[in-house]
Design a protein around this motif. Sequence first.
Motif, PDB file in Angstrom:
ATOM      1  N   TYR A  14       0.884  -1.214   0.013  1.00 52.02           N
ATOM      2  CA  TYR A  14       0.017   0.084  -0.101  1.00 52.02           C
ATOM      3  C   TYR A  14       0.992   1.198   0.019  1.00 52.02           C
ATOM      4  CZ  TYR A  14      -3.609  -3.372   1.465  1.00 52.02           C
ATOM      5  OH  TYR A  14      -4.574  -4.200   1.870  1.00 52.02           O
ATOM      6  N   ALA A  19       2.736  -4.877   2.403  1.00 50.98           N
ATOM      7  CA  ALA A  19       1.811  -5.807   3.179  1.00 50.98           C
ATOM      8  C   ALA A  19       2.314  -7.283   3.394  1.00 50.98           C
ATOM      9  CB  ALA A  19       0.358  -5.276   3.175  1.00 50.98           C
ATOM     10  N   ASN A  39      -3.893 -10.240  13.554  1.00 48.99           N
ATOM     11  CA  ASN A  39      -4.217  -9.088  12.946  1.00 48.99           C
ATOM     12  C   ASN A  39      -3.066  -8.201  12.218  1.00 48.99           C
ATOM     13  OD1 ASN A  39      -6.951  -8.947  13.931  1.00 48.99           O
ATOM     14  ND2 ASN A  39      -6.288  -8.053  15.717  1.00 48.99           N
ATOM     15  N   ALA A  41      -1.581  -9.396   9.524  1.00 53.33           N
ATOM     16  CA  ALA A  41      -0.547 -10.227   8.874  1.00 53.33           C
ATOM     17  C   ALA A  41      -0.421 -10.112   7.695  1.00 53.33           C
ATOM     18  CB  ALA A  41      -0.918 -11.650   9.244  1.00 53.33           C
ATOM     19  N   GLY A  42      -1.344  -9.722   6.751  1.00 54.28           N
ATOM     20  CA  GLY A  42      -1.651  -9.702   5.393  1.00 54.28           C
ATOM     21  C   GLY A  42      -2.410 -10.833   4.681  1.00 54.28           C
ATOM     22  N   LYS A  43      -3.389 -11.292   5.276  1.00 57.79           N
ATOM     23  CA  LYS A  43      -4.258 -12.438   4.965  1.00 57.79           C
ATOM     24  C   LYS A  43      -5.164 -11.696   3.942  1.00 57.79           C
ATOM     25  CE  LYS A  43      -5.735 -13.405   8.988  1.00 57.79           C
ATOM     26  NZ  LYS A  43      -5.079 -12.254   9.912  1.00 57.79           N
ATOM     27  N   THR A  44      -6.008 -10.609   4.416  1.00 56.90           N
ATOM     28  CA  THR A  44      -7.064 -10.170   3.608  1.00 56.90           C
ATOM     29  C   THR A  44      -6.210  -9.485   2.307  1.00 56.90           C
ATOM     30  OG1 THR A  44      -8.367  -9.433   5.276  1.00 56.90           O
ATOM     31  CG2 THR A  44      -8.690  -8.344   3.479  1.00 56.90           C
ATOM     32  N   GLU A  86     -14.104 -10.087   3.488  1.00 54.70           N
ATOM     33  CA  GLU A  86     -14.005  -9.904   4.952  1.00 54.70           C
ATOM     34  C   GLU A  86     -14.876  -8.683   5.181  1.00 54.70           C
ATOM     35  OE1 GLU A  86     -10.372  -9.485   7.735  1.00 54.70           O
ATOM     36  OE2 GLU A  86     -10.676  -7.493   6.904  1.00 54.70           O
ATOM     37  N   GLU A 163     -12.424 -14.834   6.593  1.00 59.01           N
ATOM     38  CA  GLU A 163     -13.155 -14.678   8.212  1.00 59.01           C
ATOM     39  C   GLU A 163     -14.501 -14.944   8.236  1.00 59.01           C
ATOM     40  OE1 GLU A 163     -11.249 -12.297  10.954  1.00 59.01           O
ATOM     41  OE2 GLU A 163      -9.493 -12.080   9.942  1.00 59.01           O
TER      42      GLU A 163
HETATM   43  N1  LIG Z   1      -6.056   0.137   2.529  1.00 65.22           N
HETATM   44  C1  LIG Z   1      -5.031   0.093   3.325  1.00 65.22           C
HETATM   45  N2  LIG Z   1      -4.061   0.964   3.049  1.00 65.22           N
HETATM   46  C2  LIG Z   1      -3.043   1.051   3.701  1.00 65.22           C
HETATM   47  N3  LIG Z   1      -2.421  -0.096   4.540  1.00 65.22           N
HETATM   48  C3  LIG Z   1      -3.401  -1.302   4.675  1.00 65.22           C
HETATM   49  C4  LIG Z   1      -4.712  -1.136   4.190  1.00 65.22           C
HETATM   50  N4  LIG Z   1      -5.210  -2.115   4.482  1.00 65.22           N
HETATM   51  C5  LIG Z   1      -4.417  -2.971   5.121  1.00 65.22           C
HETATM   52  N5  LIG Z   1      -3.362  -2.372   5.249  1.00 65.22           N
HETATM   53  C6  LIG Z   1      -2.077  -2.807   6.186  1.00 65.22           C
HETATM   54  O1  LIG Z   1      -1.769  -3.929   5.516  1.00 65.22           O
HETATM   55  C7  LIG Z   1      -1.369  -4.990   6.547  1.00 65.22           C
HETATM   56  C8  LIG Z   1      -1.911  -6.218   6.178  1.00 65.22           C
HETATM   57  O2  LIG Z   1      -3.470  -6.037   6.517  1.00 65.22           O
HETATM   58  P1  LIG Z   1      -4.480  -7.252   6.143  1.00 65.22           P
HETATM   59  O3  LIG Z   1      -5.802  -6.621   6.379  1.00 65.22           O
HETATM   60  O4  LIG Z   1      -4.179  -7.884   4.732  1.00 65.22           O
HETATM   61  O5  LIG Z   1      -4.358  -7.974   7.498  1.00 65.22           O
HETATM   62  P2  LIG Z   1      -5.141  -9.249   7.985  1.00 65.22           P
HETATM   63  O6  LIG Z   1      -4.108 -10.250   8.019  1.00 65.22           O
HETATM   64  O7  LIG Z   1      -6.265  -9.599   7.240  1.00 65.22           O
HETATM   65  O8  LIG Z   1      -5.730  -8.767   9.317  1.00 65.22           O
HETATM   66  P3  LIG Z   1      -7.006  -9.087  10.058  1.00 65.22           P
HETATM   67  O9  LIG Z   1      -6.802 -10.260  10.520  1.00 65.22           O
HETATM   68  O10 LIG Z   1      -6.991  -8.109  11.078  1.00 65.22           O
HETATM   69  O11 LIG Z   1      -8.189  -8.917   9.063  1.00 65.22           O
HETATM   70  C9  LIG Z   1      -1.703  -3.981   7.778  1.00 65.22           C
HETATM   71  O12 LIG Z   1      -0.579  -3.681   8.298  1.00 65.22           O
HETATM   72  C10 LIG Z   1      -2.602  -3.103   7.554  1.00 65.22           C
HETATM   73  O13 LIG Z   1      -2.588  -2.077   8.504  1.00 65.22           O
END
Ligand SMILES: Nc1ncnc2c1ncn2[C@@H]1O[C@H](COP(=O)(O)OP(=O)(O)OP(=O)(O)O)[C@@H](O)[C@H]1O
Lengths: 238, 309
Positions: A14, A19, A39, A41-44, A86, A163
Amino acid sequence: MTALLEVEDLRVAYGKIEAVKGVSFTVEQGEVTTLIGTNGAGKTTTLRTLSGLLRPTSGKILFEGEPIDAVPAHRIVARGLAHSPEGRHIFPRMTIEENLLLGAFLRRDAAGIAEDVERACTLFPILAERRKQAAGTLSGGEQQMLAMGRALMSRPRLLMLDEPSMGLSPLMMQKIMATIVELRAAGTTILLVEQNAQAALSLSDRAYVMTTGRITLSGTGADLLHDESVRRQYLGED
Amino acid sequence: MHELPQNLANGLMLGLMYGLIAIGYTMVYGIVQLINFAHGEIFMIGGFGALTAYAALPHGTSLWLALPVMIIGGVIASVLTATAAERFAYRPLRTAPRLAPLITAIGLSIALQQVVWAFYPNAKKALSFPQFAGDPIGLGSFHLQRNDLFLLVAAPLCMLVLAAFVRLTRTGRAMQATAQDPDTAKLMGIDTDRIIVVAFALGAGFAAVAAVAHGLRYGQVDFAMGFLAGLKAFTAAVLGGIGNIYGAMLGGLVLGVAESLATAYVQDVPGMHQLGGGAWANVWAFVLLIVVLLVRPQGLLGERVADRV
Ligand SMILES: Nc1ncnc2c1ncn2[C@@H]1O[C@H](COP(=O)(O)OP(=O)(O)OP(=O)(O)O)[C@@H](O)[C@H]1O
Ligand SMILES: [Mg+2]
């Protein structure tokens, strides 16, 4: 025999913040593959990149052997990937039936679509009862069922669930997990993202642990379920 | 108060025109959350397109025969302008901070006015627009201008077509989905870039129909006519609840009637005698806009912002 989905050294950023930092994994035909991780980790981010909503900075995504990392998001579902995002993201001001039909937006076979609406309603009877009701009026768990039903409407060869148990009561969560088992038994390949490691790992064929943008551990669901570090970090045991 | 029916009728006619233009603001806003401040100029260009089409017809063609050609000419001019603006001015800014496309829209609005002023033959002053001849049609306690009949038929017809399009066609459903959640719409296989173009084009087409009505009503078009009409239509869109197509028409009608009645009667209110009449006609729209923003910012038919996300 190649895997249904192969992700190789995927990097997603991003702006300047990376990420996903070089992630590789595979999803085999007919299996449930799970990504777990804390939270952020970068899964989404990974799933949204697979769907074309985000572009990788580098790396490869092969679906059925074909690269899909440059395919626009609206063409991904036609390739056979469906994504239940999600936070569910149902269309709140449309009815349940309209939401399901949007899942079949690219299909032209009216009979097949009608059949699949019935199938979704059998899988989740609550959807049948509320068919003509605005989707925004459903409870969180019901919305999750709708999001899953909607994703299935494209008859995907790979179903990605981000999720599905988030924010649900234990009972609702059990119902969702049971549905995943049911779908797998019917031959659907699933890529599951979960924070609820216990439930997810016990129904997974293969699982990966993601930590701050990297895959730090992988194995069968059972392997990870019994892994010391996983038990400590994700299952709340010391 | 014996002219009340007449003032109401005038207000409704104005309102139908504002409503038609307002649909363009509201559809584009509903889908890309952009206030296309150049929409007033897209309306104005529709008027010039219609006039150009009329001029291209053999001299002495009856207006009845010319009207469909003029509508087509106006729609083509407006739709081309709007889709070009979308493609080359707004699309590159899709992910930029909100202020960037807004400033672009204002700049584009000025640029389009100047282009017409500079390059359309004789457009430095108002150009006369063909009108139907004949006396107003008496309808008991009020009468209708012949040239307003076009509006009376065209505006409801446009609304009907739009409602059917949104509810019954695949593209219409895709449009609703894109307005509610663009990323998820993409996951359904909807080409949201195409939907955005459709929204701009539909709004432009309706603005062109409104421009023909405007030309018939006032007997002229001029390069600056999009400014006030655009601002009032924007007010109508906000008043009705921006993002809601039925709200846009309702807002237009309420605004038209309010403007007409205020112009006629405010001066009769004790102590307000200096506020009435034609000189103040263009003020009431903005008074109403301020009141709406204070009392009911989501507009008459709008949802609260929290429900939209
Ligand atoms: N739109 C965005 N702009 C900037 N940074 C982002 C954006 N979306 C996510 N991030 C960052 O990217 C990283 C990975 O986020 P992501 O949502 O992929 O994690 P996740 O594993 O799905 O977490 P969760 O379990 O909370 O859903 C995080 O540090 C988050 O802050
Ligand atoms: Mg996530």
